[in-house]
Design an enzyme around this catalytic site. Structure first.
Site, PDB file in Angstrom:
ATOM      1  N   ASN A   9      67.152 -38.015  -4.240  1.00 57.57           N
ATOM      2  CA  ASN A   9      65.746 -37.925  -4.656  1.00 57.57           C
ATOM      3  C   ASN A   9      64.954 -38.952  -3.845  1.00 57.57           C
ATOM      4  O   ASN A   9      65.024 -40.151  -4.119  1.00 57.57           O
ATOM      5  CB  ASN A   9      65.651 -38.233  -6.159  1.00 57.57           C
ATOM      6  CG  ASN A   9      64.212 -38.298  -6.641  1.00 57.57           C
ATOM      7  OD1 ASN A   9      63.290 -37.881  -5.938  1.00 57.57           O
ATOM      8  ND2 ASN A   9      64.015 -38.824  -7.839  1.00 57.57           N
ATOM      9  N   LYS A  11      61.826 -39.361  -3.692  1.00 55.72           N
ATOM     10  CA  LYS A  11      60.589 -39.801  -4.373  1.00 55.72           C
ATOM     11  C   LYS A  11      59.396 -39.783  -3.409  1.00 55.72           C
ATOM     12  O   LYS A  11      59.304 -38.915  -2.559  1.00 55.72           O
ATOM     13  CB  LYS A  11      60.802 -41.181  -5.002  1.00 55.72           C
ATOM     14  CG  LYS A  11      62.067 -41.257  -5.859  1.00 55.72           C
ATOM     15  CD  LYS A  11      62.089 -42.473  -6.735  1.00 55.72           C
ATOM     16  CE  LYS A  11      63.434 -42.566  -7.425  1.00 55.72           C
ATOM     17  NZ  LYS A  11      63.463 -43.527  -8.502  1.00 55.72           N
ATOM     18  N   HIS A  98      62.098 -35.544 -14.403  1.00 56.48           N
ATOM     19  CA  HIS A  98      62.520 -36.899 -14.018  1.00 56.48           C
ATOM     20  C   HIS A  98      61.774 -37.913 -14.888  1.00 56.48           C
ATOM     21  O   HIS A  98      60.615 -37.689 -15.252  1.00 56.48           O
ATOM     22  CB  HIS A  98      62.217 -37.123 -12.535  1.00 56.48           C
ATOM     23  CG  HIS A  98      62.833 -38.383 -12.006  1.00 56.48           C
ATOM     24  ND1 HIS A  98      62.259 -39.615 -12.195  1.00 56.48           N
ATOM     25  CD2 HIS A  98      63.984 -38.598 -11.323  1.00 56.48           C
ATOM     26  CE1 HIS A  98      63.036 -40.535 -11.641  1.00 56.48           C
ATOM     27  NE2 HIS A  98      64.086 -39.952 -11.103  1.00 56.48           N
ATOM     28  N   GLU A 100      60.292 -40.515 -14.233  1.00 57.27           N
ATOM     29  CA  GLU A 100      58.995 -40.952 -13.686  1.00 57.27           C
ATOM     30  C   GLU A 100      57.910 -39.913 -13.975  1.00 57.27           C
ATOM     31  O   GLU A 100      56.743 -40.254 -14.161  1.00 57.27           O
ATOM     32  CB  GLU A 100      59.139 -41.245 -12.181  1.00 57.27           C
ATOM     33  CG  GLU A 100      59.935 -42.529 -11.970  1.00 57.27           C
ATOM     34  CD  GLU A 100      60.743 -42.587 -10.688  1.00 57.27           C
ATOM     35  OE1 GLU A 100      60.516 -41.758  -9.792  1.00 57.27           O
ATOM     36  OE2 GLU A 100      61.620 -43.472 -10.590  1.00 57.27           O
ATOM     37  N   GLU A 170      70.088 -39.810 -16.749  1.00 58.67           N
ATOM     38  CA  GLU A 170      69.537 -40.971 -16.068  1.00 58.67           C
ATOM     39  C   GLU A 170      68.944 -41.943 -17.093  1.00 58.67           C
ATOM     40  O   GLU A 170      67.792 -41.766 -17.528  1.00 58.67           O
ATOM     41  CB  GLU A 170      68.437 -40.540 -15.106  1.00 58.67           C
ATOM     42  CG  GLU A 170      68.907 -39.588 -14.026  1.00 58.67           C
ATOM     43  CD  GLU A 170      68.046 -39.695 -12.782  1.00 58.67           C
ATOM     44  OE1 GLU A 170      68.597 -39.993 -11.723  1.00 58.67           O
ATOM     45  OE2 GLU A 170      66.820 -39.501 -12.877  1.00 58.67           O
ATOM     46  N   GLY A 176      66.174 -47.420 -10.436  1.00 61.16           N
ATOM     47  CA  GLY A 176      65.458 -48.295  -9.509  1.00 61.16           C
ATOM     48  C   GLY A 176      65.490 -49.756  -9.913  1.00 61.16           C
ATOM     49  O   GLY A 176      64.740 -50.576  -9.369  1.00 61.16           O
ATOM     50  N   SER A 216      70.570 -46.281 -10.171  1.00 60.88           N
ATOM     51  CA  SER A 216      71.120 -47.349  -9.321  1.00 60.88           C
ATOM     52  C   SER A 216      72.557 -47.074  -8.868  1.00 60.88           C
ATOM     53  O   SER A 216      73.393 -47.988  -8.836  1.00 60.88           O
ATOM     54  CB  SER A 216      71.011 -48.705 -10.018  1.00 60.88           C
ATOM     55  OG  SER A 216      69.639 -49.027 -10.257  1.00 60.88           O
TER      56      SER A 216
END
Ligand code: PEP
Length: 259
Positions: A9, A11, A98, A100, A170, A176, A216
């Protein structure tokens, strides 16, 4: 046996030049390796870079994915991108829900579910993301949060569709942050997702369901995560932008699969 799926991904990173270089680096690093079904690799660049990445990976087994889409075919939805558009540019996969998107764009499970139906209607494999926040983990409600997310995101999907989709677990606190779930924490949630899939769709479907871990993942922790019985690969953010790291993660999946 379930395949391992390693998806990158990217991003909000890269431009046309660096995306082409990154895709070519990954393509070249994979040459002659992993051409079997045991490890599948998918690259998910930003929309404007889909074409250049598609060209870079043409003729290889690498799949092309988008990071999001809108659940309508066309119409007055300024700024949005549809499943038919993604198909026409060569996408095989699409990341949905996701964290985010949930956090910054207020996406909810019902909307993600609509997108999952739309993805299947256009022959795209949805990678549906679920995961708890740090507050939820610390409050001890991880399993109920995941249970609700999975039930709502999968609502109305058939067993045949669930066998083809991917769920990415996730934990939000691991994305991140450099803070990875321990292999045991990941396995515990993955096993619970598979058990829920078995309850909803039966054992055969649950056995076929690919459940990725994301948060991560790096070359130094990938092997331990992929050793877990119910961890079927990874959704990789930061490390997917570095060909050597992404290739090392693919190699860890290949080693685990015996390919
Ligand atoms: C992600 O973007 O889905 C992700 C897991 O990011 P990172 O690997 O950087 O934590």
């Amino acid at each position: 046996m379930r395949p391992y799926v390693v998806a990158g991904n990217w991003k909000l990173n890269t431009d046309v030049k660096s995306a082409a270089e990154l895709a070519m680096g990954i393509r070249d690093g994979m040459q002659g390796r992993h051409r079997d079904d045991a490890v599948r690799v998918v690259l998910c660049p930003p929309y404007p870079m889909l074409g250049v990445v598609r060209d870079a990976i043409a003729g290889t087994v690498i799949g092309l994915g988008a990071q999001n889409m809108y659940p309508e075919d066309s119409g007055a939805y300024t700024g949005e991108v549809s499943a038919p558009m993604l198909r026409s540019v060569g996408c095989t996969h699409v990341i949905l829900g996701h964290s985010e998107r949930r956090q910054y764009f207020n996406e909810r499970d019902a909307f993600i579910n609509k997108k999952a139906h739309q993805a299947f209607a256009h022959d795209l494999v949805p990678i549906v993301c679920v995961g708890e926040t740090l507050e939820q983990r610390e409050a001890g409600v991880t399993s109920s949060v995941i249970d609700i997310q999975v039930r709502q995101c999968l609502a109305g999907l058939t067993a045949e569709q669930v066998r083809r989709m991917i769920i990415a677990y996730e934990p939000v606190w691991a994305i991140g942050t450099g803070r990875t779930a321990t292999p045991g924490q990941a396995q515990e949630v993955h096993a619970a997702i598979r058990a829920l899939a078995a309850e909803l769709y039966g054992d055969e479907t649950a056995d076929a369901l690919v459940i990725q871990y994301g948060g991560s993942v790096k070359p130094d922790n990938a092997a331990d995560l992929f050793m877990q019985e119910d961890v079927d690969g990874g959704l990789i953010g930061g490390a997917s932008l570095k060909p050597d790291q992404f290739l090392a993660i693919i190699a860890a999946a290949a080693e685990r699969s015996g390919s």
